[in-house]
Design a protein around this motif. Structure first.
Motif, PDB file in Angstrom:
ATOM      1  N   ILE A  84      -3.342  -8.976   3.662  1.00 41.55           N
ATOM      2  CA  ILE A  84      -2.239  -8.317   4.355  1.00 41.55           C
ATOM      3  C   ILE A  84      -2.119  -8.889   5.755  1.00 41.55           C
ATOM      4  O   ILE A  84      -3.061  -8.821   6.563  1.00 41.55           O
ATOM      5  CB  ILE A  84      -2.473  -6.795   4.436  1.00 41.55           C
ATOM      6  CG1 ILE A  84      -2.773  -6.225   3.051  1.00 41.55           C
ATOM      7  CG2 ILE A  84      -1.276  -6.109   5.064  1.00 41.55           C
ATOM      8  CD1 ILE A  84      -1.672  -6.450   2.038  1.00 41.55           C
ATOM      9  N   PRO A  85      -1.005  -9.502   6.091  1.00 35.37           N
ATOM     10  CA  PRO A  85      -0.865 -10.123   7.416  1.00 35.37           C
ATOM     11  C   PRO A  85      -0.798  -9.096   8.532  1.00 35.37           C
ATOM     12  O   PRO A  85      -0.414  -7.946   8.319  1.00 35.37           O
ATOM     13  CB  PRO A  85       0.459 -10.887   7.298  1.00 35.37           C
ATOM     14  CG  PRO A  85       1.227 -10.154   6.243  1.00 35.37           C
ATOM     15  CD  PRO A  85       0.203  -9.657   5.270  1.00 35.37           C
ATOM     16  N   ALA A  86      -1.194  -9.519   9.715  1.00 38.88           N
ATOM     17  CA  ALA A  86      -1.109  -8.649  10.889  1.00 38.88           C
ATOM     18  C   ALA A  86       0.345  -8.502  11.318  1.00 38.88           C
ATOM     19  O   ALA A  86       1.206  -9.294  10.959  1.00 38.88           O
ATOM     20  CB  ALA A  86      -1.939  -9.247  12.024  1.00 38.88           C
ATOM     21  N   GLY A  87       0.592  -7.459  12.076  1.00 38.81           N
ATOM     22  CA  GLY A  87       1.941  -7.247  12.587  1.00 38.81           C
ATOM     23  C   GLY A  87       2.353  -8.349  13.542  1.00 38.81           C
ATOM     24  O   GLY A  87       1.506  -8.966  14.207  1.00 38.81           O
ATOM     25  N   PRO A  88       3.635  -8.624  13.630  1.00 38.78           N
ATOM     26  CA  PRO A  88       4.108  -9.721  14.489  1.00 38.78           C
ATOM     27  C   PRO A  88       4.135  -9.326  15.961  1.00 38.78           C
ATOM     28  O   PRO A  88       3.924  -8.166  16.312  1.00 38.78           O
ATOM     29  CB  PRO A  88       5.535  -9.946  13.969  1.00 38.78           C
ATOM     30  CG  PRO A  88       5.967  -8.578  13.527  1.00 38.78           C
ATOM     31  CD  PRO A  88       4.734  -7.930  12.952  1.00 38.78           C
ATOM     32  N   VAL A 120       1.121   1.438   2.199  1.00 38.02           N
ATOM     33  CA  VAL A 120       1.235   1.209   0.758  1.00 38.02           C
ATOM     34  C   VAL A 120       2.671   1.448   0.303  1.00 38.02           C
ATOM     35  O   VAL A 120       3.456   2.128   0.976  1.00 38.02           O
ATOM     36  CB  VAL A 120       0.309   2.137  -0.064  1.00 38.02           C
ATOM     37  CG1 VAL A 120      -1.145   1.835   0.187  1.00 38.02           C
ATOM     38  CG2 VAL A 120       0.627   3.603   0.204  1.00 38.02           C
ATOM     39  N   VAL A 121       2.997   0.880  -0.841  1.00 39.51           N
ATOM     40  CA  VAL A 121       4.191   1.258  -1.576  1.00 39.51           C
ATOM     41  C   VAL A 121       3.705   1.951  -2.838  1.00 39.51           C
ATOM     42  O   VAL A 121       2.758   1.504  -3.491  1.00 39.51           O
ATOM     43  CB  VAL A 121       5.071   0.033  -1.922  1.00 39.51           C
ATOM     44  CG1 VAL A 121       4.329  -1.003  -2.736  1.00 39.51           C
ATOM     45  CG2 VAL A 121       6.333   0.480  -2.655  1.00 39.51           C
ATOM     46  N   LEU A 122       4.322   3.123  -3.154  1.00 39.51           N
ATOM     47  CA  LEU A 122       3.898   3.913  -4.298  1.00 39.51           C
ATOM     48  C   LEU A 122       4.979   3.945  -5.359  1.00 39.51           C
ATOM     49  O   LEU A 122       6.171   4.027  -5.036  1.00 39.51           O
ATOM     50  CB  LEU A 122       3.581   5.356  -3.879  1.00 39.51           C
ATOM     51  CG  LEU A 122       2.459   5.534  -2.862  1.00 39.51           C
ATOM     52  CD1 LEU A 122       3.063   6.011  -1.537  1.00 39.51           C
ATOM     53  CD2 LEU A 122       1.443   6.559  -3.340  1.00 39.51           C
ATOM     54  N   HIS A 141      -1.131  -2.026  -1.497  1.00 36.18           N
ATOM     55  CA  HIS A 141      -1.157  -2.256  -0.050  1.00 36.18           C
ATOM     56  C   HIS A 141      -0.053  -3.237   0.355  1.00 36.18           C
ATOM     57  O   HIS A 141       0.186  -4.240  -0.325  1.00 36.18           O
ATOM     58  CB  HIS A 141      -2.513  -2.819   0.384  1.00 36.18           C
ATOM     59  CG  HIS A 141      -3.616  -1.815   0.336  1.00 36.18           C
ATOM     60  ND1 HIS A 141      -3.854  -0.917   1.348  1.00 36.18           N
ATOM     61  CD2 HIS A 141      -4.549  -1.554  -0.616  1.00 36.18           C
ATOM     62  CE1 HIS A 141      -4.882  -0.159   1.029  1.00 36.18           C
ATOM     63  NE2 HIS A 141      -5.329  -0.527  -0.163  1.00 36.18           N
ATOM     64  N   ILE A 142       0.610  -2.912   1.472  1.00 31.19           N
ATOM     65  CA  ILE A 142       1.694  -3.743   2.008  1.00 31.19           C
ATOM     66  C   ILE A 142       1.568  -3.814   3.527  1.00 31.19           C
ATOM     67  O   ILE A 142       0.828  -3.031   4.131  1.00 31.19           O
ATOM     68  CB  ILE A 142       3.082  -3.187   1.623  1.00 31.19           C
ATOM     69  CG1 ILE A 142       3.240  -1.763   2.177  1.00 31.19           C
ATOM     70  CG2 ILE A 142       3.290  -3.219   0.113  1.00 31.19           C
ATOM     71  CD1 ILE A 142       4.647  -1.197   2.026  1.00 31.19           C
TER      72      ILE A 142
END
Length: 899
Positions: free
Chosen positions: A441-445, A323-325, A271-272
């Motif tokens: 995982i941080p929230a979007g800015p 995610v990054v795979l 997760h990213i």
């Protein structure tokens, strides 16, 4: 008077839209009804792209609604009251068109010749189908089976299904766990009223982004946009934003897929944050640094070590955290556990083994090169903006570039420690732990704050207004022949971004000297880009990235080729590198084994693939040459046997015995000095002579017995059918152009007979088409038709295909069909000449056979003059439905049918 008129236009428009911002040649407007408009003028190409993006994708679907956005993507091509046949309209305007659906958006685009009529028509079409598409029960009944066929195509790929399973396991609640194509049951049972409600809710101007890119007048275009799309009322409903947030993963998850297949695959997902988050740029560089061959850490640890045949990765850049795979593919005889352990060790070990400055610089340079080169193609940027607009703001494309420029090794280490950890991964095994190490995982800015007063960089240099007509091209072309026989064709012109494109084709050998050498020839060609006597493979890659250039070099049993795309100031250096690759390959042994193993894995994967099976069967039937003959089509077993036996010394010997430029053509198109290029070509290739004689290998027509062959492919959800025959015809035959038109009408585009019957009317297939080709100068032609379907529908499919072939010959085509096909064919050729790469290839081919653009002009006039009577007479003369051989592959036993 003109100035006053322009002022009047702008005054009239000022009340209809508001200018929001402008970045690097792209200007944003907002209409009163909420529609977002992006204008990207580019006068260097004679085309214009209209791209309509709706901010709805699989993320917005609920349970029971999966695949609804994708299904509507198809339905909006079915028609409206004013445009009852959208696809036929698109074809009649010569448009290159399509649609696509992702997690965050659905888009539709058409690229047409840049005329006021075409642009106004395209805008009117998008306005009409935005709110007036039929979305009827009748259309759904036929299109549902087409979408199901597309779904079944994906079911044939274990790699694609494994990724879907990993995504659905990684996301417990968020919509990103669902594939945009949806579930089979939802596709088959969606109520028409729910689909209509979904359409009316999301397909509205306040939920859409219109991009117009290419050659157009911005002021006039804004007026036309207001006259068409601007008249649609702003909806009274209020859209609800998606609000599901994926909870922090609290331990490793696993999934196992067991299906028929020939390769082993392992995938790990972490997760990213969303693409709008500043960490996304560092993760993008990290992914490239780990996976890009030949320097990528995963590539070195898995492919170079022969633990896997390929390794790769993908950072999913989406609106919400994704995610990054990372994945590795292994042959059956390679250790799955060893590959998985190595992959995880490299990925998660990055936190403890920080990257070097060289690694980060290399990845960053490569990514920035691709961004810079993409900016030189306005039509592709028009489509790229669909992604960033759906991710939150179209300017993210530029903001991400700026962030990539600033990524440091310390940033890579930080995000690796934050996200690439065992408790944040989904993979194919379970591992309990006492103290979970979770990744928050941080929230979007706040994008408004992040993009406040953002201006971007200087716009890309514009090119000239270029007329791609044969006469204009011929008037500007410069042809010469070097002392060693190389034919050089040059077309200097001002191009967007100052780009230059070159194509080099060499020919060698003869029928006798090439016997039994096809495998060695193929590997020799594949080795060329793997290193030279002056540069390693990595050094070549680094040099090309620094030059912002693309060079591809390859070869086969009958010749070698090179393509170069670079900027005006770097073209000379890029062409020198291409010549070095062709003339001074080093043939490193480690690279040879990597290519061999990769090819073996690819070929073995085709053993159970229906399309690979019938394609091979049809090709072997139409070219019945003995084993060893360079024209022979190998079976899978023959290919595997050849790959296992061939040696590096044999590949080297083939290169030294055949390679040279005594029989070659080179074409250069773009922003360059012809005198300098001619001098450079002579310097690089004049002394490079072919070691042996060259005689072109001919293909001869043989009358073949028609066969009907069926192959069982267990556990494959999609079947495929090929129908093929051969003709004693070459491209100079008086009937060639008429038969080309017949093929266009039979199965060449979405308005063709086969498409209308098999896909649109009966919904049997997602993919159906025909193709016709003829030799130059050999009298060896091929006519092929193919379609995919559910195995249970194979009998109906074969019946429909045979009936349409017979009907075309017996009843012929109408004048209306012929006129539409002529326009489509001529528009396609015009658009092909507007692309520098395609134009360079055409000029090189003309040089080989001694033709000029005068031949092209004459043949286009001949096409324009053809009548229905002439085309029908040619079709009746050459197309014999009884001569077609049929090849089918699928899981027919499971479907309970006997083809």
């Amino acid at each position: 008077m003109r100035i006053l008129a322009s002022l009047a236009i702008f005054a009239a428009l000022s009340a209809a839209q508001t200018k929001v911002t402008s970045v690097e040649g792209i200007t944003e407007y907002r209409l009163d009804n909420g529609l977002q408009v992006l204008l990207f003028p580019d006068n260097s190409k004679p085309t214009v792209t209209v791209n309509m993006t709706f901010l709805v994708g699989s993320r917005h679907e609920g349970y029971g609604e999966t695949g609804m956005a994708h299904l509507l993507e198809h339905m909006l091509f079915k028609g409206t009251i004013r445009h009852p046949d959208v696809k036929a309209d698109l074809v009649s305007h010569g448009g290159n068109f399509n649609g696509s659906t992702s997690q965050d958006r659905t888009n539709y685009y058409e690229t047409v010749s840049a005329t006021d009529e075409n642009l106004k028509w395209a805008l009117d079409l998008e306005a009409d189908r935005m709110v007036n598409s039929r979305v009827s029960r009748q259309d759904l009944d036929s299109e549902m089976t087409v979408v199901r066929s597309e779904f079944e195509i994906g079911e044939n790929s274990p790699g694609r299904i494994l990724e879907e399973r990993v995504m659905s396991t990684a996301f417990l609640w968020h919509g990103y766990g669902r594939s945009p194509i949806g579930s089979r049951s939802d596709i088959e049972h969606v109520p028409i009223e729910k689909l209509q409600a979904f359409y009316h809710n999301y397909y509205q101007p306040d939920n859409a982004v219109l991009v117009v890119a290419g050659k157009f007048d911005p002021a006039k275009t804004l007026g036309w946009i207001n006259e068409t799309l601007g008249k649609i009322p702003r909806p009274t409903r209020k859209l609800s934003s998606t609000y599901t947030e994926e909870p922090t993963q609290d331990g490793e998850r696993q999934v196992v897929l067991r299906r028929t297949g020939d390769n082993q695959i392992v995938i790990a997902a972490y997760h990213i944050p969303a693409v709008s988050h500043p960490d996304s740029a560092a993760l993008e560089v990290l992914t490239d640094m780990l996976t890009a061959p030949p320097s990528g850490r995963l590539y070195k640890a898995l492919v170079e070590s022969k633990k896997a045949t390929s390794a790769g990765g993908d950072e999913q850049q989406l609106h919400d955290p994704s995610v990054v795979l990372f994945q590795a593919v292994m042959r059956k005889d390679q250790s799955f556990d060893d590959a998985e352990k190595t992959m995880l060790g490299v990925v998660e070990g990055l936190a403890k083994e920080p990257p070097s400055k060289e690694e980060v610089d290399r990845a960053r340079t490569r990514l920035l090169k691709n961004i810079d080169l993409a900016m030189n193609n306005s039509s592709s940027i028009g489509l790229v903006l669909s992604e960033t607009a759906s991710a939150g703001d179209w300017r993210l494309w530029f903001l991400d570039r700026d962030r990539i420029e600033k990524v440091t090794p310390e940033d890579i280490t930080r995000v690796a420690k934050q996200y690439l950890k065992p408790d944040n991964r989904t993979i194919g095994r379970f591992q309990p732990v006492d103290a979970p190490d979770r990744a928050e995982i941080p929230a979007g800015p706040d994008l408004t704050a992040a993009l406040k007063d953002y201006k971007g960089k200087a716009s890309v240099e514009e090119g000239e207004v270029f007329d791609p007509s044969p006469a204009n091209i011929e008037a500007r072309v410069i042809r010469t022949t070097l002392p060693n026989g190389l034919k050089l064709v040059m077309l200097p012109k001002k191009s967007r971004g100052g780009t230059v494109t070159a194509t080099l084709e060499t020919h060698f050998g003869d029928e006798k000297s090439l016997i039994g050498k096809s495998t060695a020839a193929g590997l020799a060609g594949a080795m060329l880009m793997r290193g030279t006597t002056k540069h390693t493979r990595q050094q070549l890659t680094d040099e090309l990235d620094k030059l912002k250039a693309r060079v591809n070099v390859g070869g086969s049993a009958e010749g070698a080729n090179a393509s170069v795309s670079a900027l005006r100031d770097t073209f000379t250096a890029a062409l020198r590198l291409a010549a070095e690759v062709l003339k001074e390959p080093s043939f490193p042994e480690t690279e040879f084994e990597q290519i061999r193993q990769s090819n073996l894995a690819r070929v073995e994967a085709g053993r159970s693939d229906p399309q690979r099976i019938v394609s091979e069967q049809a090709s072997r039937h139409m070219a019945p040459y003995p084993v060893g003959d360079p024209r022979h089509v190998n079976t899978i077993d023959e290919t595997i046997e050849g790959l296992k036996k061939v040696t590096l010394d044999e590949a080297k010997k083939f290169y030294h015995d055949f390679y040279g430029a005594s029989n070659a053509e080179m074409a250069v198109v773009g922003d360059f000095d012809p005198a300098e290029v001619k001098k450079l070509a002579g310097e690089l290739f004049d002394g490079w002579k072919s070691p042996g004689p060259y005689t072109r290998i001919s293909r001869t027509w043989q009358k073949l017995e028609a066969v009907n062959q069926t192959t069982e492919t267990p556990d494959k959800a999609n079947a495929i059918l090929y129908a093929a025959t051969t003709l004693a015809m070459d491209q100079n035959d008086p009937d060639f152009l008429a038969l080309t038109l017949a093929d266009q009408m039979l199965g060449g585009d979405p308005s063709s007979r086969l498409w209308a019957r098999i896909r649109e009317k009966e919904g049997l297939s997602y993919q159906v088409q025909s193709s016709f080709s003829a030799g130059l100068p050999d009298k060896f032609g091929r006519f092929l038709a193919l379609a995919v379907c559910n195995p249970a529908k194979i009998v109906e499919l074969e019946k429909a295909l045979k009936e349409e072939l017979t009907k075309a010959v017996r009843e012929g085509f109408t004048e209306q069909e012929v006129e539409a096909a002529k326009k489509t064919l001529l528009d396609e050729q015009l658009q092909a000449r507007s692309q520098d790469g395609g134009l360079a290839g055409s000029l090189a081919t003309q040089a080989r056979w001694g033709y000029t653009m005068a031949r092209t002009e004459a043949r286009e006039k001949q096409v324009a003059s053809l009548t229905a009577a002439q085309v029908n007479a040619v079709a009746k003369k050459w197309i014999d439905p009884a001569s077609f051989s049929i090849f089918k592959a699928g899981d027919f036993k499971k479907a309970g049918v006997t083809p």
